[in-house]
Design an enzyme around this catalytic site. Structure first.
Site, PDB file in Angstrom:
ATOM      1  CE  LYS A 208      -3.791   0.284   2.551  1.00  0.00           C
ATOM      2  NZ  LYS A 208      -4.704   0.501   3.697  1.00  0.00           N
ATOM      3  CD  GLU A 214       8.231  -7.266   6.985  1.00  0.00           C
ATOM      4  OE1 GLU A 214       7.951  -7.619   8.133  1.00  0.00           O
ATOM      5  OE2 GLU A 214       7.805  -6.194   6.475  1.00  0.00           O
ATOM      6  N   GLY A 269      -5.305  -3.986   4.583  1.00  0.00           N
ATOM      7  CA  GLY A 269      -4.464  -5.018   3.970  1.00  0.00           C
ATOM      8  C   GLY A 269      -5.102  -6.390   3.947  1.00  0.00           C
ATOM      9  NE  ARG A 270      -7.500  -6.918   9.841  1.00  0.00           N
ATOM     10  CZ  ARG A 270      -6.897  -5.775  10.165  1.00  0.00           C
ATOM     11  NH1 ARG A 270      -5.731  -5.465   9.612  1.00  0.00           N
ATOM     12  NH2 ARG A 270      -7.433  -4.942  11.038  1.00  0.00           N
ATOM     13  CD  GLU A 355      -2.831  -7.660  10.538  1.00  0.00           C
ATOM     14  OE1 GLU A 355      -1.735  -8.260  10.551  1.00  0.00           O
ATOM     15  OE2 GLU A 355      -3.275  -7.080   9.524  1.00  0.00           O
ATOM     16  CG  HIS A 386      -4.391 -39.826  10.484  1.00  0.00           C
ATOM     17  ND1 HIS A 386      -4.319 -41.148  10.854  1.00  0.00           N
ATOM     18  CD2 HIS A 386      -5.437 -39.728   9.622  1.00  0.00           C
ATOM     19  CE1 HIS A 386      -5.259 -41.845  10.225  1.00  0.00           C
ATOM     20  NE2 HIS A 386      -5.944 -40.990   9.464  1.00  0.00           N
ATOM     21  CE  LYS A 514       5.872  -4.772   9.426  1.00  0.00           C
ATOM     22  NZ  LYS A 514       5.121  -4.155   8.329  1.00  0.00           N
TER      23      LYS A 514
END
Length: 551
Positions: A208, A214, A269-270, A355, A386, A514
């Site tokens: 954005k 990152e 963002g999500r 979040e 399992h 961060k």
């Protein structure tokens, strides 16, 4: 927006009393006393989706008290506020309008006095034209070769959403190979760079702000790799695309306006897979299928906006979750998709929920004394059976779960799908009803086991049941149906945030680590013994261990 603590409401007090009345009632008894329980506690949506919530530890009285809570918390008014563009993201002073991105019939909506519908439609049309040219081979690489690979560089919602959707809809995939790079760990991008050819690859840089650490480190690494291969900075313009709201930074990177796809600060963002961040989805499954995805989500949006609360799917699911988290004190919820293509769904929903509602301060600015967002986790298909289902059936923790399946598969292979579907049905049944001592003894007697042997083994074979679940059933996993499902969960999370009296659309907790990492990175670059007393002894010694081993 009214800032009301849920625990101060009359409905919360009613729920506490009601909880004491039914907390020990077994699901078996709920079904015995209500022969129409499935009909009373299930939703069919447009003959596309069936949601069975009958295997929950609730009665009609429970639902009524929970609906009273929703009304006392002004949920209906808050829903209208989001859809009308009010700045409900209070701490960042932003509207929350991802719902607009999938409403292609909307004519006008104002943000800061500007009608933003035309902007949304412009970007969508630009994505359509660009994707069609790439898929058809009209857009080529710097040597004139056809594009074969797309690398999406992003993190969080700029990666999780598109990655999940592309895998979920892999039966609709075209010839392009889509890769995702998110982790700052150099191994992640290195693994992808080894697979691709600079002559036939496009890079989508999804951020954005175009400053996300990152993402930008990985983007510059990709650009450096590309320049080493080509030796010409002019070729960057042909191979790098920006998905961002910050054209100034995009331009500095070397990306041209034609390859810039805008999105806006009112898209979290999500929630961004519905925006230009979804370009990788379009490049993978084509524009028509992306529109079907939007349509499914929009139909659920309209249901959420216009339905009465008692008939509102996301609202009812959200209220049941609050019931478990705050009254039964069940801290986690599991997502079990009995479809291998939905393998990344639980991870996507982790971010969406945790979040958004991982907050401990109310909208009043004070510490909450009620439970907010639950822990979300899960696994696809029978793999979990399992691994951790043992704990779910016989452990000391009770984990409300969502089971998701489709009646028809895209991969017809012998009787695989029928067997998979039988497990889907068997698990919700077994979790709910278990197996009593009497049933076990009868089974063992039928197997002609001796009484002594039966008494010895029975305690270890008891299944108490009374483990709640929801079942989501689709005719098939299609783009439209996936859109429905994702929109259900988005609005479930929104509803919970309103009732928790928290701000769901910021994520300040993401930023803390961060900033600390940037400070530590500057120390690590010095490559010498570190003794600053401003740091705790643990962090100091870990830094010095790093120095002693670094090569």
């Amino acid at each position: 927006m009214k800032y009301i603590d849920p625990v101060s409401t009359q409905s919360w007090k009613n729920l506490k009393l009601h909880f004491n009345e039914i907390k020990n009632v077994h699901l078996k008894d709920f079904f015995k006393t209500d022969t129409s329980r499935f009909n009373n506690f299930s939703f069919f949506f447009k003959n596309k989706m069936l949601i069975d919530f009958s295997k929950n530890r609730i009665t009609r009285c429970t639902i009524n008290y929970l609906l009273q809570l929703a009304r006392e918390m002004n949920l209906e008014e808050e829903i209208q506020s989001m859809f009308s563009g009010k700045k409900i993201n209070y701490t960042e002073n932003r509207s929350v309008l991802h719902v607009l991105l999938r409403n292609r019939n909307k004519k006008t909506i104002l943000v800061n006095g500007e009608n933003i519908v035309s902007k949304v439609n412009y970007v969508l049309e630009k994505m359509k034209n660009f994707s069609e040219k790439v898929i058809s081979g009209e857009i080529k690489g710097y040597t004139g070769k056809t594009i074969t690979d797309i690398v999406n560089i992003g993190i969080g919602g700029s990666s999780l959403g598109p990655n999940m959707v592309i895998e979920a809809l892999s039966p609709y995939k075209n010839h392009l190979n889509i890769h995702f790079v998110s982790n700052i760990d150099g191994t992640h991008i290195n693994q992808v760079l080894k697979k691709i050819n600079s002559k036939t690859t496009l890079f989508l840089v999804a951020s954005k702000t175009f400053t996300t650490e990152e993402t930008m480190i990985n983007a510059y690494t990709a650009r450096n790799w590309f320049l080493e291969k080509t030796g010409n900075i002019q070729f960057v313009k042909k191979h790098f695309i920006a998905l961002s709201m910050n054209f100034l930074e995009v331009k500095k990177f070397g990306i041209i306006k034609d390859y810039y796809f805008e999105f806006w600060d009112w898209v979290g963002g999500r929630y961004s897979l519905w925006s230009s961040i979804g370009l990788s989805i379009i490049l993978s499954i084509g524009f028509k299928n992306f529109v079907d995805l939007l349509s499914g989500a929009n139909d659920m949006d309209q249901h959420f906006l216009n339905s009465d609360l008692e008939d509102n799917i996301p609202v009812i699911l959200a209220l049941i979750s609050i019931w478990y988290n705050n009254f039964f004190k069940f801290e986690t919820e599991a997502i079990f998709a009995y479809d291998q293509n939905l393998n990344k769904l639980a991870t996507y929903l982790q971010q969406l929920n945790m979040e958004s509602n991982g907050k401990s301060v109310s909208r009043n600015g004070i510490k909450v004394n009620w439970e907010t967002g639950p822990i979300i986790w899960g696994e696809a298909g029978t793999n979990g059976q399992h691994a951790f289902y043992q704990l779910m059936h016989q452990g000391t923790k009770i984990i409300p779960s969502d089971f998701i399946a489709a009646v028809n598969t895209h991969d017809k292979l012998y009787d695989h799908h029928k067997r998979l579907f039988s497990h889907f049905l068997a698990q919700t049944k077994s979790l709910a009803f278990g197996k009593s001592i009497e049933e076990l003894k009868e089974n063992f007697l039928n197997e002609k086991m001796e009484t002594k042997e039966i008494e010895k083994i029975v305690p270890f074979r008891i299944f108490e049941g009374n483990r709640p679940s929801n079942s989501f059933l689709f005719e098939k996993i299609t783009p439209y149906n996936l859109g429905l499902l994702l929109s259900v969960y988005e609005h479930k999370v929104f509803t919970q945030g309103i009732i928790f009296n928290i701000f769901s659309f910021d994520q300040w907790g993401v930023e803390l680590g961060k900033k600390a990492a940037n400070n530590i990175f500057s120390i690590l670059k010095e490559n010498k013994a570190f003794n600053a007393i401003s740091y705790d002894s643990s962090t100091r010694n870990l830094i010095n261990a790093y120095y002693s081993w670094i090569k």
